[in-house]
Design an enzyme around this catalytic site. Structure first.
Site, PDB file in Angstrom:
ATOM      1  N   PHE A 116       0.882  -1.062  -0.013  1.00 11.86           N
ATOM      2  CA  PHE A 116      -0.236  -0.003  -0.010  1.00 11.86           C
ATOM      3  C   PHE A 116       0.796   1.251   0.054  1.00 11.86           C
ATOM      4  O   PHE A 116       1.968   1.191   0.450  1.00 11.86           O
ATOM      5  CB  PHE A 116      -1.153   0.091   1.287  1.00 11.86           C
ATOM      6  CG  PHE A 116      -2.389   0.453   0.868  1.00 11.86           C
ATOM      7  CD1 PHE A 116      -3.312  -0.657   0.481  1.00 11.86           C
ATOM      8  CD2 PHE A 116      -2.722   1.719   0.772  1.00 11.86           C
ATOM      9  CE1 PHE A 116      -4.495  -0.127  -0.028  1.00 11.86           C
ATOM     10  CE2 PHE A 116      -4.178   2.085   0.467  1.00 11.86           C
ATOM     11  CZ  PHE A 116      -4.929   1.089   0.114  1.00 11.86           C
ATOM     12  N   GLN A 243      -7.252  15.727   4.013  1.00  7.20           N
ATOM     13  CA  GLN A 243      -6.796  14.979   2.942  1.00  7.20           C
ATOM     14  C   GLN A 243      -7.796  15.135   1.789  1.00  7.20           C
ATOM     15  O   GLN A 243      -8.786  14.545   1.799  1.00  7.20           O
ATOM     16  CB  GLN A 243      -6.509  13.426   3.309  1.00  7.20           C
ATOM     17  CG  GLN A 243      -5.812  12.723   2.379  1.00  7.20           C
ATOM     18  CD  GLN A 243      -5.435  11.250   3.021  1.00  7.20           C
ATOM     19  OE1 GLN A 243      -5.995  10.294   3.179  1.00  7.20           O
ATOM     20  NE2 GLN A 243      -4.249  11.357   3.172  1.00  7.20           N
ATOM     21  N   HIS A 245      -8.370  12.836  -1.479  1.00  2.31           N
ATOM     22  CA  HIS A 245      -8.026  11.689  -2.154  1.00  2.31           C
ATOM     23  C   HIS A 245      -7.801  11.952  -3.659  1.00  2.31           C
ATOM     24  O   HIS A 245      -8.737  12.514  -4.243  1.00  2.31           O
ATOM     25  CB  HIS A 245      -8.874  10.454  -1.948  1.00  2.31           C
ATOM     26  CG  HIS A 245      -8.230   9.318  -2.102  1.00  2.31           C
ATOM     27  ND1 HIS A 245      -8.058   8.756  -3.637  1.00  2.31           N
ATOM     28  CD2 HIS A 245      -8.081   8.193  -1.437  1.00  2.31           C
ATOM     29  CE1 HIS A 245      -7.584   7.573  -3.616  1.00  2.31           C
ATOM     30  NE2 HIS A 245      -7.590   7.047  -2.360  1.00  2.31           N
ATOM     31  N   LEU A 255     -15.154   7.303  -4.060  1.00  6.51           N
ATOM     32  CA  LEU A 255     -13.567   6.792  -4.035  1.00  6.51           C
ATOM     33  C   LEU A 255     -13.207   5.782  -5.054  1.00  6.51           C
ATOM     34  O   LEU A 255     -13.962   4.667  -5.041  1.00  6.51           O
ATOM     35  CB  LEU A 255     -13.563   6.495  -2.582  1.00  6.51           C
ATOM     36  CG  LEU A 255     -11.681   6.422  -2.366  1.00  6.51           C
ATOM     37  CD1 LEU A 255     -11.044   7.720  -2.406  1.00  6.51           C
ATOM     38  CD2 LEU A 255     -11.750   5.761  -1.156  1.00  6.51           C
ATOM     39  N   GLU A 258      -6.762   3.607  -4.007  1.00  6.78           N
ATOM     40  CA  GLU A 258      -5.286   3.637  -4.309  1.00  6.78           C
ATOM     41  C   GLU A 258      -4.859   2.499  -5.084  1.00  6.78           C
ATOM     42  O   GLU A 258      -3.760   2.537  -5.760  1.00  6.78           O
ATOM     43  CB  GLU A 258      -4.522   4.157  -3.120  1.00  6.78           C
ATOM     44  CG  GLU A 258      -3.156   4.826  -3.314  1.00  6.78           C
ATOM     45  CD  GLU A 258      -2.803   5.103  -1.924  1.00  6.78           C
ATOM     46  OE1 GLU A 258      -3.267   6.330  -1.332  1.00  6.78           O
ATOM     47  OE2 GLU A 258      -1.692   4.735  -1.481  1.00  6.78           O
ATOM     48  N   ARG A 289      -0.457  10.854  -1.760  1.00  3.42           N
ATOM     49  CA  ARG A 289      -1.812  11.416  -1.963  1.00  3.42           C
ATOM     50  C   ARG A 289      -1.766  12.827  -2.152  1.00  3.42           C
ATOM     51  O   ARG A 289      -2.309  13.408  -3.045  1.00  3.42           O
ATOM     52  CB  ARG A 289      -2.939  10.924  -1.011  1.00  3.42           C
ATOM     53  CG  ARG A 289      -3.332   9.512  -1.154  1.00  3.42           C
ATOM     54  CD  ARG A 289      -4.373   9.141  -0.053  1.00  3.42           C
ATOM     55  NE  ARG A 289      -4.682   7.692  -0.227  1.00  3.42           N
ATOM     56  CZ  ARG A 289      -5.399   7.268   0.920  1.00  3.42           C
ATOM     57  NH1 ARG A 289      -5.914   7.646   1.798  1.00  3.42           N
ATOM     58  NH2 ARG A 289      -5.758   5.764   0.587  1.00  3.42           N
ATOM     59  N   HIS A 356     -11.409  13.615   1.499  1.00  2.00           N
ATOM     60  CA  HIS A 356     -11.428  12.438   2.037  1.00  2.00           C
ATOM     61  C   HIS A 356     -11.282  12.173   3.605  1.00  2.00           C
ATOM     62  O   HIS A 356     -12.154  11.357   4.119  1.00  2.00           O
ATOM     63  CB  HIS A 356     -10.373  11.744   1.320  1.00  2.00           C
ATOM     64  CG  HIS A 356     -10.356  10.144   1.443  1.00  2.00           C
ATOM     65  ND1 HIS A 356     -11.442   9.415   1.288  1.00  2.00           N
ATOM     66  CD2 HIS A 356      -9.438   9.579   2.046  1.00  2.00           C
ATOM     67  CE1 HIS A 356     -11.154   8.190   1.568  1.00  2.00           C
ATOM     68  NE2 HIS A 356      -9.914   8.057   1.987  1.00  2.00           N
ATOM     69  N   ARG A 397      -2.567  11.582   6.250  1.00  2.00           N
ATOM     70  CA  ARG A 397      -2.581  10.076   6.797  1.00  2.00           C
ATOM     71  C   ARG A 397      -2.024   9.134   5.737  1.00  2.00           C
ATOM     72  O   ARG A 397      -2.439   9.378   4.376  1.00  2.00           O
ATOM     73  CB  ARG A 397      -4.081   9.814   7.092  1.00  2.00           C
ATOM     74  CG  ARG A 397      -4.325   8.646   7.344  1.00  2.00           C
ATOM     75  CD  ARG A 397      -5.731   8.362   7.805  1.00  2.00           C
ATOM     76  NE  ARG A 397      -6.675   8.619   6.690  1.00  2.00           N
ATOM     77  CZ  ARG A 397      -7.169   7.449   5.877  1.00  2.00           C
ATOM     78  NH1 ARG A 397      -6.173   6.483   5.940  1.00  2.00           N
ATOM     79  NH2 ARG A 397      -7.929   7.614   4.893  1.00  2.00           N
TER      80      ARG A 397
END
Lengths: 619, 144, 251, 152
Positions: A116, A243, A245, A255, A258, A289, A356, A397
């Site tokens: 990730f 944040q 996204h 969404l 990712e 991001r 996000h 984050r």
């Protein structure tokens, strides 16, 4: 009005709230109060995974995880908290597995792990497989599993009870003895007010994405918990860090994980150019991001956006095998088909950054106790999840760390709240505990207000999107601040057409809007004062990180609205209740710009650094 | 950009809401639901016929004349058409029953339920096509 | 990496707006006037969903319209309602996919008491869910690491883990409409999720519960549930698997 | 779970608490029976229809003599008896579930089910007696109405 008494009352039935309930309910008499049914929470929308250094598939350890979290947060992370989170992540995942969460498995039957964004081996050497996952529905599985366990333990729920106020025994701004006494909730089904007395109150109400127009967040994520605490004199920490996204479905904000770019998808502009090569020559589309979101917004701003209005870019999966897409990205490709009618096999998907996650929130220490200033706690008051700021996410984050946050700190909150309740006594409730809420509701419902809730909200969201989103300048923030002030004035005259008591959702939306306006102001004032760029906060007029001046958490305090809306009929919950904000707090902090005409007072709190000194953030 | 309050988005001109008494509509199920409805209707019909049929057959205990009188009513053209309906009901009920059994006991049954419904309909049509000429010939052709 | 796209200008946003008539069943318990239909004519756009139309009504025309919604993209399960006669999530039903020559008919889901407009009482639904022991049952000490489970064992119950408890299935079931005591598809789906989980030890008890008078035997395989499920769960198949499990364990 | 004092309404569809029985209960047996009997009935009824409606002159050939001829053979006696019983149980159970589905009031349910069971008993007893006590050559009947073997 009805009164109930519990040892622990948990506000919010999402991941953090239910995780806390599982710990609190065996130890103390616990109630969970939520404006939604438990499984409606936005935890269920999380897709990718939950990181923990299980080392099931390759070498890993929690210290590397800590480092990635600190670096991902652009060094604004409190490192003691990050250490705790990374260390306890392993047990958090195993706890969930023991509760029955159906993780994907390795051929050996262990919990499978995948890569990730931002999670690396040995302090940034190479990507590591750390995210435990259940298909692309990890959040859904966590939410369902926690609810299942709540059913098993017979946790008591107050479903569709909207908490509008927290009752404290004093003003936390001035009274060191102020402690939690309970909450005031509005029952959606009947319109009745309930005073729920409790020794411990845990806030787990989630985020506030609806201050923006384009957001991946649910309609119900209106920052209720943050605003309720803030109105009662609790500060809010780091609210300017939001944040965005990169890959939300254009215009909708839904969404797309990712994981799409992880699997090889490419971002392109109107002319088909892979523009990330210009912004991040080495890792291109897999940059963090905040960087990708800024690059996309810049393409659109400079006229290279796609579509009839040139207002989005394209996520291209057409070079990937359909079978591969089906195996790895079934849900998000379905979103593209359902909502945009785009077939990802053959057509690029229109995407644009979407609001996000709120990195900031109610400040807490690592025991999830809510802070009333930089150091002191409010006894009996706890917070966990997106509503809280521990701060493990700093200014940005890392993917998967939100699911981890709710599990680690949700658990801690449940234990801490129950333990506190075992020694504390139930505080006396003032006779008129529900008075302020009652007045606020009555004035909206019965008043002759002419302003329309939806119009004000729409204007707020539009100005926030236009002026306080990925790119910010002094000018844009000043503009949006003025807009917010104007909207707040109009909000004082807000009215609803539904005068009923049963499921008056129009009234609920009016109350939510009050919270949104309050929080939007905090976001903007914090952003205006932070004259640097760090993580999710990017100031074009101050494009660099400034550790000299701003290696500090923002602490925003609500100043009683003396000059502004005093005595107005549409005055909202708690307004006028709070006495002096106390100009003394924050001795020794550097002088900061003040903002006349707003009700926010800013202070700053040092960042806890244990072993990772701030470095330049390069990937 | 958003400094001045934007002009309110103009909602489409709306005619005065038209109201009428609420009544919930029919659920729009597909093959599965309609096969169940048909199965129920044919089932009840067949059960009622069965009761009558046992009763009329019991007339054999009374006397040959009575029985022949009663059974004679089955031989009119109207009853002949109803018998054709009866046979169609039997065939549909029987084959749809098999479909239900396959849905219940075959792992892939549920996935093919829709196809199987049309197979059942097809079988019913084919068998009726075989039966009808003969039966209607007997009914309308006079026999002896 | 790949050639420049031929036509990066997709149709998104270029879809012209269109007129939609929404025919919504209204009910206000406080007015005492029973339920009635109300029609609204709206101008909507290509990517708009039924939920957007309801929002437009609520935000611009009639604020009193009550319905539940949260995530707005089909994962939270709040906004199950009957759209043109079928149970759907309002947030997953695009207007352009419906026949817009006729009014779009929106009603509350059937079989649960209506509280106001499109909001129904969900308690009976969750009560059934809670009765089937929808949680992992294990005995003995908890292992120090995870319980092992093979990829194949995990796949057996994968389909039924997708449930979001929206009640679209249960309230599409003709048996549930006439017999509200029937556990309903959703409860059985959630029992199935654990009955076939290799780590679970409570299957026998759950099967006993579902062997009840109001259990799986009430299922008439009408497939309404399977067709209504917004998550694509093969519900009728799952119920058949539970039935077979009861039969094989009973003899 | 969400039990609040004053606002708590009685759940409108609270399940009647029934004692849980283990093993094969009535509903399970009924469900299985419907499927097994259904398959057998398919053979029996199709055979019955074929012989009565397709062979020879079809419906025109059915008269006392035809029935008498069939029931003089034990094969057809057993066939028809089995058909009678299976069809009646199958049908009665089917109608029973329909009553359960649609008759919401306990009283209505009771009345309808009593009628159903009464019809079941009467029909089955009568049918069984007829098949077993049937005399294909009742004395005093015109010979041309009787099966041909009666002449002997």
């Amino acid at each position: 009005m009805q009164t109930h008494s519990y040892d622990v009352v948990i506000v919010g039935a999402g991941g953090a709230g239910m995780r806390a309930a599982l710990e609190a309910s065996p130890r103390a008499r616990t109630a969970v109060v939520s404006k939604l049914y438990p499984t409606r929470s936005h935890t269920g929308a999380a897709q990718g995974g939950m990181c923990a250094a299980l080392a099931n598939v390759e070498d890993d350890n929690w210290e590397w995880h800590t480092f990635d979290t600190v670096k991902g947060g652009d060094y604004l992370v409190d490192q003691d908290a990050a250490e705790i989170m990374a260390k306890e992540a392993i047990d958090a995942v195993l706890d969930l597995e023991r509760m029955g969460l159906p993780f994907n498995r390795t051929p050996e039957g262990r919990i499978d792990q995948r890569r990730f964004g931002g999670h690396t081996r040995n302090h940034g050497e190479a990507p590591v497989r750390r995210a435990c996952y259940a298909a692309d529905r990890t959040g859904h599985m966590i939410l369902q599993t926690l609810y299942q366990q709540c059913v098993k333990q017979d946790v008591e729920f107050f479903n569709e009870f909207y908490v509008l106020d927290v009752v404290l025994t004093g003003d936390p701004a001035t009274d060191p003895g102020a402690r939690a006494a309970g909450v005031v909730a509005y029952e959606l089904a009947t319109g009745e007010l309930h005073v729920i007395r409790a020794k411990s109150v845990v806030f787990a109400t989630g985020g506030a994405g609806k201050v923006y127009k384009t957001t991946s967040n649910a309609h119900t994520l209106t920052g209720d918990g943050m605003a309720v605490a803030y109105r009662r004199g609790i500060p809010l920490e780091d609210m300017e860090f939001f944040q965005f996204h990169p890959t939300g479905l254009a215009g909708l904000g839904i969404l797309l994980s990712e994981a799409a770019r992880g699997e090889g998808a490419i971002l392109r502009n109107a002319s088909g150019e892979r523009f990330m090569e210009r912004y991040a020559p080495t890792i291109k589309d897999l940059a963090p991001r905040d960087i990708v979101a800024r690059s996309m917004a810049n393409e659109v701003r400079e006229g290279r956006g796609a579509g009839p209005n040139k207002d989005y870019v394209l996520l291209d999966l057409t070079h990937l095998e359909p079978a591969h897409i089906d195996a790895k990205l079934p849900d998000i490709t379905e979103f593209a088909r359902t909502y945009l009618g785009v077939e990802p096999y053959t057509e690029p998907v229109p995407v644009y950054p979407t609001a996000h996650y709120a990195m900031g929130g109610i400040p807490t220490n690592v025991r999830t106790e809510v802070l009333r200033n930089n150091t002191d706690v409010v006894p009996g008051l706890f917070a966990a999840g997106e509503v809280a700021c521990v701060s493990v996410h700093g200014s940005n984050r890392l993917g998967t760390n939100s699911l981890l946050d709710i599990n680690v700190f949700g658990k801690r909150a449940g234990i801490a709240a129950a333990e506190y309740a075992q020694t504390a006594t139930l505080e006396e409730m003032p006779e008129d505990a529900a008075h302020d809420v009652g007045v606020a509701i009555a004035s909206i419902r019965a008043g002759a207000g002419t302003e329309n809730v939806a119009k004000i909200r729409r204007e707020l969201q539009e100005t926030m999107d236009a002026n306080a989103q990925v790119f910010r300048t002094k000018e844009s923030l000043t503009t949006v601040l003025a807009d917010i002030e104007a909207l707040r004035e109009r909000y004082a005259r807000v009215g609803v057409s539904d005068r009923g008591s049963v499921y008056n959702t129009e009234l609920v939306e009016a109350l939510e809007l009050g919270f949104l306006l309050e929080l939007a102001e905090v976001v903007v004032v914090g952003a205006l004062a932070r004259e640097e760029s760090r993580g999710g906060h990017f100031r074009e007029d101050f494009p660099n990180r400034d550790d000299e001046k701003f290696m500090l958490h923002t602490m925003a305090y609500r100043v009683p609205p003396t000059a502004r809306v005093a005595g107005e009929a549409g005055e909202v919950v708690g307004a006028g209740e709070i006495v002096e904000a106390g100009a003394s707090a924050g001795e020794g902090t550097p002088p900061r710009p003040t903002f006349e005409g707003t009700s926010v007072r800013l202070d700053y709190k040092p960042v806890t650094v244990t072993r990772y000194q701030p470095m330049e953030r390069k990937y | 950009m958003a400094s001045a309050p934007a002009a309110p988005p103009s909602p489409a001109p709306v005619p005065a809401p038209r109201s009428s008494r609420g009544r919930s509509t029919l659920y729009r199920g597909t093959e599965g639901m309609w096969s169940w409805v048909l199965h129920r209707i044919t089932g009840v019909g067949l059960f009622l016929f069965l009761l009558v049929h046992v009763l009329d057959t019991a007339m054999v205990r009374v006397s040959p004349e009575v029985y022949n009188d009663v059974i004679g009513t089955y031989k009119t053209p109207i009853m002949g058409v109803m018998e054709a309906g009866l046979v169609a009901a039997v065939i549909f009920h029987a084959f749809n029953g098999i479909r239900i059994i396959l849905v219940d006991f075959l792992a892939k049954g549920p996935r093919y339920q829709r196809v199987m419904f049309w197979v059942v309909i097809g079988l019913t049509v084919v068998l009726m096509a075989g039966f009808l000429p003969r039966h209607l010939g007997n009914v309308f052709g006079g026999g002896h | 990496m790949t050639a420049t796209l031929e036509n990066p200008q997709t149709e998104m946003g270029a879809i012209p707006s269109f007129q939609v008539t929404m025919r919504v069943e209204r009910f206000d318990p406080e007015s005492g006037s029973g339920s009635y239909w109300q029609e609204f004519t709206l101008t909507m756009h290509g990517t708009d969903r039924v939920l957007d139309a309801l929002h437009q009504i609520k935000w611009d025309l009639d604020g009193s319209l009550a319905f539940r919604r949260s995530c707005a993209h089909g994962v939270c399960g709040s906004d199950a309602m009957r759209i043109n006669g079928r149970n759907r999530l309002a947030c997953k039903t695009l207007l352009k996919d419906l026949d817009l020559d006729k009014p779009v008919v929106v009603e509350p889901i059937k079989g649960l008491p209506v509280k106001k407009d499109l909001i129904v009482d969900m308690e009976p639904f969750f009560a059934s869910y809670r009765e089937v022991m929808p949680f992992l049952v294990t005995t003995g000490n908890q292992p120090s690491r995870e319980r092992l489970q093979s990829v194949e064992q995990r796949a057996v119950f994968d389909d039924t883990t997708k449930c979001i408890l929206c009640a679209a299935c249960t309230t599409s079931c003709p048996v549930f409409w006439s017999d509200g005591q029937y556990f309903g598809p959703a409860a059985i789906v959630n029992a199935h999720r654990f009955i076939f989980d290799s780590r679970d030890e409570g299957a026998q008890q759950r099967l006993q519960i579902l062997n009840d008078k109001e259990g799986v035997w009430r299922c008439r395989t009408t497939f309404n549930c399977t067709e209504a499920c917004p998550r694509g769960i093969e519900i009728t198949k799952a119920i058949a698997e539970v039935k077979r499990a009861i039969v094989t364990r009973s003899f | 779970m969400t039990k609040l004092d004053a606002t708590d309404l009685p759940a409108p569809r609270a399940r009647r608490t029934t004692a849980l029985r283990g093993g094969a209960n009535t509903e399970l047996i009924a469900w299985l029976f419907m499927r097994i009997s259904g398959v057998i009935l398919l053979v029996l009824v199709f055979g019955h229809l074929f012989v009565n409606l397709m062979v020879g002159d079809g419906v025109h050939a059915i008269d006392f003599a035809f029935v008498g001829g069939k029931w003089s053979e034990p094969f057809w006696q057993v066939w028809d008896l089995l058909m009678l019983w299976l069809a009646m149980i199958h049908g009665t159970n089917g109608v029973r579930t329909i009553i359960n589905d649609y008759a919401e009031r306990t009283g209505t349910r009771l009345v309808l089910k009593s009628l159903l069971y009464l019809a079941f008993v009467v029909t089955v007893v009568m049918g069984t007696l007829v098949i077993f006590t049937f005399d294909p050559c009742p004395p005093g009947s015109p010979a041309d109405l009787l099966p041909s073997f009666c002449a002997a």
